[in-house]
Design an enzyme around this catalytic site. Structure first.
Site, PDB file in Angstrom:
ATOM      1  N   GLU A  83      18.696  64.437  74.295  1.00  0.00           N
ATOM      2  CA  GLU A  83      18.794  65.569  75.238  1.00  0.00           C
ATOM      3  C   GLU A  83      19.967  66.493  74.929  1.00  0.00           C
ATOM      4  OE1 GLU A  83      18.842  63.469  78.959  1.00  0.00           O
ATOM      5  OE2 GLU A  83      16.656  63.424  79.092  1.00  0.00           O
ATOM      6  N   LYS A 102      22.689  62.348  71.346  1.00  0.00           N
ATOM      7  CA  LYS A 102      22.927  61.544  72.545  1.00  0.00           C
ATOM      8  C   LYS A 102      22.321  60.151  72.413  1.00  0.00           C
ATOM      9  CE  LYS A 102      21.921  61.520  77.502  1.00  0.00           C
ATOM     10  NZ  LYS A 102      21.106  62.099  78.579  1.00  0.00           N
TER      11      LYS A 102
HETATM   12  C1  BGC Z   1      18.293  59.656  79.136  1.00  0.00           C
HETATM   13  C2  BGC Z   1      16.792  59.586  79.323  1.00  0.00           C
HETATM   14  C3  BGC Z   1      16.484  58.572  80.404  1.00  0.00           C
HETATM   15  C4  BGC Z   1      17.268  58.873  81.683  1.00  0.00           C
HETATM   16  C5  BGC Z   1      17.099  57.796  82.729  1.00  0.00           C
HETATM   17  C6  BGC Z   1      18.960  59.969  80.466  1.00  0.00           C
HETATM   18  O1  BGC Z   1      20.343  59.985  80.317  1.00  0.00           O
HETATM   19  O2  BGC Z   1      18.619  60.643  78.214  1.00  0.00           O
HETATM   20  O3  BGC Z   1      16.173  59.199  78.117  1.00  0.00           O
HETATM   21  O4  BGC Z   1      15.122  58.577  80.670  1.00  0.00           O
HETATM   22  O5  BGC Z   1      18.641  58.955  81.398  1.00  0.00           O
HETATM   23  O6  BGC Z   1      17.581  56.566  82.276  1.00  0.00           O
END
Ligand code: BGC
Length: 767
Positions: A487, A599
């Site tokens: 992300e 990330k």
């Molecule tokens: C992550 C996602 C994940 C979400 C909930 C985020 O920080 O990037 O991949 O689905 O957290 O755990």
């Protein structure tokens, strides 16, 4: 943060009360039974910092969306797990002074989460302002046998005085969520009543009309003798309690038993709620606290029998992995296909208690290997039941066909409202398709494909078909404007992982269609008709599969996370000054987006899922390229890197990655455990041990092991259930032993060698 929890193999233990750590402990010492969960809030009044949390699985509130800038396609609401009626409350007043650990002098404080038997215990001494000294011991659990029951035993012993104890045992439905978009309360009053030692409160959510009814009974004993006390009713809106005034004698223990039944109209008819909760309560009271607790211990013993991991020679590691397994088993027990696994389980409000791709990508393997088939099947059925909503979601975003599952959901509708995630993080659809493959590959339950799986697969394949665009100049299909699992990049073109998982989904869907055609023509035809599936569609998928564009760099021999990745300034994380980390707390978002830092596993996530499609050299080049730039600022990341590192023989790296999540919450590694534990990442830690160090996988109906043991450990062992058999795998520095704990014989593959394992037999192989 300084580690403050005592290392112990079966318990989490905190000695000494530090109000600054209380909210962290409230998360860590949470209890749950898959049906409800409770943070480790104190029973008695506490005026210090606290996050009150009593959660009931599946009871949620669609809180009106709040965003800075509205974008078409955003959901109207964000579904939140609800802080519900406080059922643990006991107000304790000693000779006119309230027991409040924020105000009295607390010594000998010990809090213990007993993971072996599934209860929370707390003991302390308190010195009140008036010099009176007392000892308190409280024990509580939510039953994993009688899912609607919670029980508390609260013992008070005056040390240097005799006097009067005033106890109000209560249910309080007048509670709030901290995370409320408009700071409003979510519950309306419905009913409350007190009848002698019993009290009941029913509240209803302001939207969706969830009713939550709690009924309690309080019993008080002294010297083991039940006191026949006439309490005074205390009632107000959303609240019912009973006040008892009891003479207490120096050094004599007064014990308060509180039994509570929490029921909702999710499970029972609305007009029966009070009756059902009274009946459930009656059953619990007649069993009594000790029997309930014994049953709890026996039920946890059975859970551990299938899911325990033993690590010898490293108590911290042992405690860490057991804590993770314990929390996973507390969060999801799989009987109810309407429920799922929120990233924080029942330990906090954050992430809304909702379902993310975490379930399919990280949690499913744990439940596949440690619980009966129906439990992971229910995780799949959950998505099957949301298929219509996923289709609606795709239409809402302008797609003519197919299904786009939400990034965050409670009831199948999208709850998330950040455009780069809601609209762009579409790779989640791939994980949902992959989970079907994973489940069938593991269990051999091919019937699932013809019963439910194919419908989900076709609709997801259709979505991908429409989402890609054909670029004639390049004779290739591309996928523009997406966010991959990483992300820290948004709106990228041709995220390798997303393109790959999309194309894989289409291919797998075709394989499943072929399989159905071959094995059950009638069923195949039924689905073709029901889905209106046309040959041209399936042919189009073939064209996309053949011409999907995958960014890669031939010279480096790596897949590119997305177009343009190599134009970034590529710097390994270890060249960054420590002060920049974590980036998400120190850098502007803009700076993060422009950087090369990743990330969480992205290309590597694809190499993990589709592991069998890539040779070792390819995995190695990509791992060597991406791992140094990955900051692992999602706790879901290190497990994937650990598993690949194990496969590649990078033993130190694997252990380093494992350590990053093994005690993530116990050591408050990310400085955010007070919001709740990282429950879904706990499944990742399990994966790192079993799939990483154990080298465990299932391929072509065979169970494969390729274990290696970190030098820091004397031995480790884990259990897996596979096709009716339960195996215990024990690995030490010299050998691997596989014990078949059942009568079912099977062939397994250890270090590439096939071994026949008879029922109740053990084999040992040098490693
Ligand atoms: C992550 C996602 C994940 C979400 C909930 C985020 O920080 O990037 O991949 O689905 O957290 O755990």
């Amino acid at each position: 943060m300084k580690e403050y929890l005592e290392k112990n193999e079966w318990s989490i233990i905190e000695r000494g009360f530090d109000p600054k750590k209380h909210m962290i402990s409230e998360s860590i010492f949470s209890i749950g039974n898959g049906h409800m969960g409770q943070r480790a809030n104190f029973e008695e009044t506490y005026t210090g910092d606290t996050l009150q949390g009593s959660y009931m699985a599946g009871v949620y509130y669609p809180d009106k969306t709040r965003v800075g800038w509205w974008k078409n396609g955003y959901p109207e609401s964000f579904a939140k797990v609800l802080n519900s009626t406080n059922w643990i409350g006991l107000s304790i007043i000693i000779d006119g002074e309230e027991l409040d650990l924020n105000k009295v002098k607390v010594t000998e404080f010990v809090r213990e989460l007993n993971m072996k038997e599934g209860y929370l215990q707390r003991t302390f001494s308190a010195e009140l302002d008036n010099g009176k000294l007392l000892k308190v011991k409280s024990t509580r659990f939510v039953s994993i046998v009688d899912k609607e029951i919670g029980a508390i035993k609260y013992e008070i012993t005056p040390i240097n005085f005799s006097g009067e104890l005033e106890v109000t045992s209560f249910l309080d439905g007048d509670v709030k969520n901290v995370d409320a978009n408009y700071d409003e309360k979510f519950w309306n009053p419905i009913h409350h009543a007190v009848n002698e030692n019993r009290a009941t409160v029913t509240v209803q959510t302001k939207k969706l009309n969830y009713q939550f009814c709690s009924t309690m009974e309080t019993q008080i004993t002294q010297d083991g003798q039940m006191l026949n006390l006439a309490g005074t009713a205390k009632e107000k809106e959303k609240y019912a309690g009973v006040l008892y005034q009891i003479p207490i004698t120096k050094e004599k223990t007064t014990t308060i038993y509180k039994y509570v039944a929490n029921v909702t109209n999710r499970d029972h008819a609305e007009d029966q709620l009070q009756m059902v909760s009274a009946n459930e309560l009656e059953k619990a009271v007649s069993k009594g606290f000790d029997t309930l607790k014994e049953e709890q211990a026996a039920a946890w013993k059975a859970k551990w029998l299938n899911s325990d991991i033993v690590i010898e020679g490293d108590v911290a590691a042992q405690q860490g992995i057991r804590f993770n397994i314990f929390q996973l088993n507390q969060t999801y027990s799989g009987e109810d296909a309407r429920l799922n696994i929120g990233p924080k389980g029942f330990t906090g409000e954050k992430y809304g208690g909702s379902t993310y791709w975490d379930t399919e990508a990280y949690c499913l393997p744990f439940y596949l290997a440690t619980a009966e088939e129906s439990i992971s099947r229910n995780l799949l059925i959950y998505r099957y039941n949301h298929l219509e909503k996923a289709k609606e979601n795709a239409r809402k975003l302008g797609f003519e066909k197919g299904a786009l599952y939400p990034m965050v959901t409670m009831n199948g509708e999208e709850s998330h409202n950040e455009w780069e995630i809601t609209f762009e993080e579409i790779h989640r659809n791939g994980a949902i398709a992959y989970a079907i493959y994973n489940y069938v590959n593991y269990t051999g339950d091919e019937r699932y494909l013809g019963e439910y799986g194919i419908e989900v697969l076709v609709e997801i394949a259709r979505f991908w078909e429409e989402r890609v665009n054909y670029v004639a100049k390049k004779d290739a299909y591309m996928m523009l404007g997406v966010t991959g699992p990483n992300e820290y990049e948004n709106n990228v073109h041709n995220n390798w992982y997303t393109n790959r998982i999309a194309s894989w989904t289409m291919q797998y869907t075709q394989e499943v269609l072929e399989y159905l055609k071959k094995t059950d023509l009638e069923l195949y035809q039924k689905w073709v008709n029901k889905l209106g599936l046309r040959d041209e569609e399936v042919d189009k998928w073939t064209d996309i599969i053949e011409k999907m564009y995958y960014p890669e760099d031939k010279e480096l021999g790596v897949f590119l996370q997305q177009d343009g990745f190599l134009d970034k300034e590529l710097i390994p994380v270890d060249q960054l000054d420590e002060k920049h980390l974590p980036l998400n707390q120190n850098w502007s978002w803009d700076r993060i987006l422009r950087s090369c830092f990743i990330k969480q596993a992205d290309v590597l996530q694809g190499l993990y899922f589709l592991n069998h499609e890539f040779d070792m050299e390819t995995k190695k080049r990509n791992f060597d390229f991406y791992e140094p730039m990955t900051v692992h600022e999602s706790s879901l990341s290190p497990c994937v890197h650990a598993i690949l590192a194990c496969e590649l023989g990078y033993k130190e790296k694997a252990y380093e990655m494992y350590l990053r999540t093994a005690r993530l919450d116990l050591d408050n590694y990310n400085n955010d455990t007070e919001d709740g534990c990282h429950t879904t990442s706990m499944a990742g830690t399990w994966m790192a041990v079993v799939e990483g160090f154990g080298g465990f996988k299932i391929a072509n109906d065979e169970l494969i092991l390729r274990p290696f043991i970190p030098g820091q450990w004397k031995s480790f062992s884990f259990k897996v259930l596979f096709r009716g058999a339960r195996l215990k795998v024990i690995v030490d520095q010299e050998k691997v032993t596989v014990k078949n704990e059942t009568d079912i014989s099977l062939t397994i593959v250890v270090y590439d060698k096939k071994v026949e394992l008879q029922g109740n037999e053990a084999i040992t192989i040098a490693n």
